[in-house]
Design a protein around this motif. Structure first.
Motif, mmCIF file in Angstrom:
data_model
loop_
_atom_site.group_PDB
_atom_site.id
_atom_site.type_symbol
_atom_site.label_atom_id
_atom_site.label_comp_id
_atom_site.label_asym_id
_atom_site.label_seq_id
_atom_site.Cartn_x
_atom_site.Cartn_y
_atom_site.Cartn_z
ATOM 1 N N VAL A 57 12.527 15.096 59.958
ATOM 2 C CA VAL A 57 12.840 13.742 59.490
ATOM 3 C C VAL A 57 13.273 13.793 58.020
ATOM 4 O O VAL A 57 14.259 13.163 57.619
ATOM 5 C CB VAL A 57 11.626 12.806 59.660
ATOM 6 N N THR A 68 17.469 13.288 58.236
ATOM 7 C CA THR A 68 17.710 11.855 58.307
ATOM 8 C C THR A 68 17.646 11.255 56.902
ATOM 9 O O THR A 68 17.090 11.875 55.986
ATOM 10 C CB THR A 68 16.669 11.126 59.193
ATOM 11 N N PRO A 69 18.143 10.026 56.738
ATOM 12 C CA PRO A 69 18.008 9.340 55.450
ATOM 13 C C PRO A 69 16.682 8.606 55.324
ATOM 14 O O PRO A 69 16.443 7.914 54.323
ATOM 15 C CB PRO A 69 19.175 8.344 55.473
ATOM 16 N N HIS A 70 15.796 8.747 56.313
ATOM 17 C CA HIS A 70 14.561 7.970 56.368
ATOM 18 C C HIS A 70 13.353 8.802 55.947
ATOM 19 O O HIS A 70 13.434 10.023 55.777
ATOM 20 C CB HIS A 70 14.351 7.428 57.780
ATOM 21 N N VAL A 71 12.235 8.138 55.808
ATOM 22 C CA VAL A 71 10.975 8.803 55.491
ATOM 23 C C VAL A 71 10.050 8.830 56.695
ATOM 24 O O VAL A 71 9.403 9.847 56.966
ATOM 25 C CB VAL A 71 10.278 8.120 54.288
ATOM 26 N N ILE A 72 9.954 7.733 57.451
ATOM 27 C CA ILE A 72 8.996 7.633 58.545
ATOM 28 C C ILE A 72 9.693 7.191 59.830
ATOM 29 O O ILE A 72 10.437 6.215 59.830
ATOM 30 C CB ILE A 72 7.872 6.629 58.223
ATOM 31 N N LEU A 73 9.429 7.925 60.918
ATOM 32 C CA LEU A 73 9.809 7.496 62.261
ATOM 33 C C LEU A 73 8.533 7.333 63.082
ATOM 34 O O LEU A 73 7.582 8.109 62.922
ATOM 35 C CB LEU A 73 10.730 8.516 62.936
ATOM 36 N N ASP A 77 10.928 14.539 47.959
ATOM 37 C CA ASP A 77 11.427 14.647 49.331
ATOM 38 C C ASP A 77 10.243 14.577 50.286
ATOM 39 O O ASP A 77 9.238 15.277 50.083
ATOM 40 C CB ASP A 77 12.179 15.960 49.531
ATOM 41 N N ALA A 132 10.322 8.281 67.197
ATOM 42 C CA ALA A 132 9.973 9.611 66.703
ATOM 43 C C ALA A 132 10.083 10.646 67.817
ATOM 44 O O ALA A 132 10.587 11.757 67.609
ATOM 45 C CB ALA A 132 8.555 9.591 66.128
ATOM 46 N N GLY A 142 8.909 13.438 54.623
ATOM 47 C CA GLY A 142 9.174 12.959 55.974
ATOM 48 C C GLY A 142 7.864 12.791 56.712
ATOM 49 O O GLY A 142 6.882 13.493 56.439
#
Length: 326
Positions: A119, A123-128, A99, A133, A101
């Protein structure tokens, strides 16, 4: 000779509860972090551990200490700006089960590490990145704060007089290598009471960087890697160099292959030196690792890198790492 043992035997305890000990006699570490300001970060993380917090809670709490320190010109509030005068923050957080972010080029939010955790969890993402962001942070209820302090703005304006943009090893040093003014990114690694691991890395990036530049710090596998089966690693220094060798991931994989933390860090630094040669003649790169047994070790390209090691009793020692070149 075992390189981690050698680091602790020959490394200088620069500010410690006691002298640096041989690794076989040292209590297992539960927190390690980069640079001399890692000691107060570790203290915050250890307090969370005592209160029953998870490894993720521990490293987030520690990273937030550095982010809120206005005197730290390379992390969070008061960080040096980019060439255009904007302070932009990068951060990543992860546990040992995949896991993670991260945020890149985040503006106006002090605790980038906490936004990175959000994050990961929301969210379903890793990087914003960038405006996305920032918008996400505001949606999540984070307060905005001007990050450019008068001291950092003054340093930027002095830099504008020369505009000499060239990364140098330990470029912020004004007293002795490894001292309070010689630092950049904070990377922090922890083990909680259940044996779970986590790590965080947060920075304002290279001083006076090109606008939009992102280094290794928020990139999983480069500035940070955590694996409950093996251990964790983080990096500091010129991020472009760490990116070229996927530094933190390479250290974790070297530990998986059987090397102790110090030897694993040294192997990756040696690989970088072979790869880049004279192109990194004036650069500093350092790596720090913690394995699942609580053994800690670090290694640097050049002298000046220190790291903080805290055991389960809350005792902290600062170790000056060995380096490949003098």
């Amino acid at each position: 000779m075992d390189l981690s043992r050698r680091t602790l035997l020959t490394g200088t305890a620069v500010a410690a509860a006691g002298p640096a000990l041989a690794r076989d006699d040292a209590p297992p570490a539960v927190l390690v972090s980069t640079w001399d300001f890692g000691a107060p970060a570790n203290a915050a993380g250890h307090a969370v551990r005592l209160a029953g917090g998870s490894a993720l809670d521990m490293v987030e709490a520690g990273a937030r200490v550095a982010e809120a320190d206005e005197t730290n010109a390379s992390v969070g509030l008061g960080g040096f700006p980019d060439r255009e005068g904007h302070v932009t923050l990068d951060a990543v957080i992860m546990n040992g089960r995949g896991d993670m972010g991260a945020v890149c080029a985040l503006e106006d939010i002090v605790h980038a590490v906490s936004v990175a955790r959000r994050v990961m969890e929301a969210t379903p993402h890793v990087i914003l990145v960038g405006e996305g962001a920032r918008a996400f942070a505001l949606e999540q209820g984070f307060d905005t704060t001007p990050l450019l302090t008068p001291e950092s703005e003054a340093a930027w304006r002095r830099w504008l007089e020369t505009s000499n943009y060239a990364p140098r090893a330990n470029s912020e040093n004004t007293d002795w290598p490894g001292g309070a003014s010689d630092h950049d990114t904070i990377g922090i690694l922890g083990i909680d009471a259940q044996g779970r691991m986590a790590g965080a890395c947060t920075t304002s990036g290279m001083a006076f960087k090109m606008r939009g530049r992102v280094g290794d710090s928020p990139i999983p596998g480069a500035g940070l890697s955590v694996d409950d089966e093996v251990g964790a690693a983080t990096g500091t220094g010129v991020g472009e160099d760490i990116l070229r060798v996927s530094g933190a991931h390479a250290v974790v994989e070297a530990m998986r292959a059987g090397l102790d933390p110090g030897a694993a860090c040294r192997r990756v630094i040696e690989r970088l030196a072979r790869l880049r040669g004279d192109k990194i003649a004036d650069h500093q790169v350092a790596l720090l690792a913690l394995d699942r047994q609580g053994r800690a070790g670090g290694f640097a390209l050049r002298p000046g890198f220190t790291y903080a090691v805290t055991d389960a009793a809350g005792q902290t020692r600062l170790v000056r790492a060995e380096s490949l070149f003098s």
